[in-house]
Design a protein around this motif. Sequence first.
Motif, short mmCIF file in Angstrom:
data_model
loop_
_atom_site.label_atom_id
_atom_site.label_comp_id
_atom_site.label_asym_id
_atom_site.label_seq_id
_atom_site.Cartn_x
_atom_site.Cartn_y
_atom_site.Cartn_z
N ALA A 105 57.25 43.24 35.14
CA ALA A 105 57.33 44.17 36.27
C ALA A 105 58.71 44.80 36.40
O ALA A 105 58.85 45.93 36.87
CB ALA A 105 56.98 43.44 37.57
N GLY A 110 59.21 48.27 34.33
CA GLY A 110 57.80 47.94 34.14
C GLY A 110 57.27 48.14 32.74
O GLY A 110 57.18 49.28 32.27
N ARG A 112 53.88 46.74 30.25
CA ARG A 112 52.55 46.16 30.46
C ARG A 112 52.51 44.70 30.00
O ARG A 112 53.20 44.31 29.05
CB ARG A 112 51.50 46.97 29.71
CG ARG A 112 51.29 48.37 30.29
CD ARG A 112 50.45 49.21 29.37
NE ARG A 112 51.10 49.34 28.06
CZ ARG A 112 50.49 49.81 26.98
NH1 ARG A 112 49.21 50.17 27.04
NH2 ARG A 112 51.14 49.91 25.84
N TYR A 147 52.10 43.02 40.51
CA TYR A 147 52.12 43.73 39.23
C TYR A 147 50.94 43.23 38.38
O TYR A 147 51.08 42.31 37.60
CB TYR A 147 53.45 43.49 38.51
CG TYR A 147 53.71 44.45 37.38
CD1 TYR A 147 54.02 45.80 37.63
CD2 TYR A 147 53.67 44.02 36.06
CE1 TYR A 147 54.26 46.67 36.60
CE2 TYR A 147 53.92 44.90 35.02
CZ TYR A 147 54.22 46.22 35.29
OH TYR A 147 54.46 47.11 34.25
#
Length: 353
Positions: A105, A110, A112, A147
Amino acid sequence: MAAQNVMICENLPQELERFLGQTSYDRLFVLTDEHTVVDCFPLIQGIQAVAEAPMITVKAGDTHKCLDSLSAIWTRLSNEGATRHSLLLNLGGGMVTDLGGFAGATFKRGIRTVNVPTTLMASVDAAVGGKTGINFNGLKNEIGAFYPPLRVFIDCEFLRTLDRDNILSGYAEMIKHALISSMADYTTILLYDIDTMNYGYLNKLVAQSVAVKERIVDEDPKERGIRKALNFGHTVGHAYESLSFQKGHPILHGHAVAAGIVSELYLSHKLCAFPMEKIRQVVYYMKSYYQPLFFGCEDYETLYELMTHDKKNEGDRINFTLLAGVGEVRIDQAVGREKIIESLDFYRESFGV
């Protein structure tokens, strides 16, 4: 998080390999802890993309869900050339999925993540729902973010590597899900004999439990309202857990939650008329499998103080999620100090400590 993001697997290596082949990313990284790298990584190391990925391994245990571990992950990602288009695969229990999720996050604002939970606790709770975080200043999950992972792969084959205490830890969250869901879920969960460990049937119960959490998270992803139902048992439970850390005898999260459920069922009875008959059923089941927590009246003030730091609180109010009945959730229930102390007494009396 949409329901299709959670996959109950029959053949994890095959399904994970297919997913990675269909997903666009520039670099894959695998996060493990010192146990899962030995016990669980071999199940997926035959996947070429996984075998070629840089491995980041942290120390095991919730005490290592901390800033130092987080910094170590950031450092490795940075030094190994991770970009915003990279993918972080978190292979482990709740500590790894919480820590890896928060690393994902925050790294480059960020990247994935994919969760492959390897414990029952992570499968039914930590890896699902998008909550990430670390412990800080002696408090559970004090720093974190919502997240959601790109995908969660759940395979009960991993559970064969778990000892009984870890199975019980995860099962406490399944009891919680059943209590906030329906009488049908409640009945099946309390009829399961943990000592027989029928993994095929447990896989069905895990799917049932995950569906409860998915349904609630899908309705309220940022915990503005009904998602607070998932905190049942956790206000007192987190205090029990934090106290165990302070005493130098840490207990598994789910064992603390099991004790928290007992205390908060008492509060539910006193404030929301939850039937005492059902409390006796739950207490009987808990006593059949869970060891009692040992604490005394001298710990009450510390436990109460720990509860004042709960994230659900508003001002000086200590907020609870309580139940009027099985599946009848009452969120944002302010409880006074006297009743909270009574709930601690109730636990000790129920378990004879």
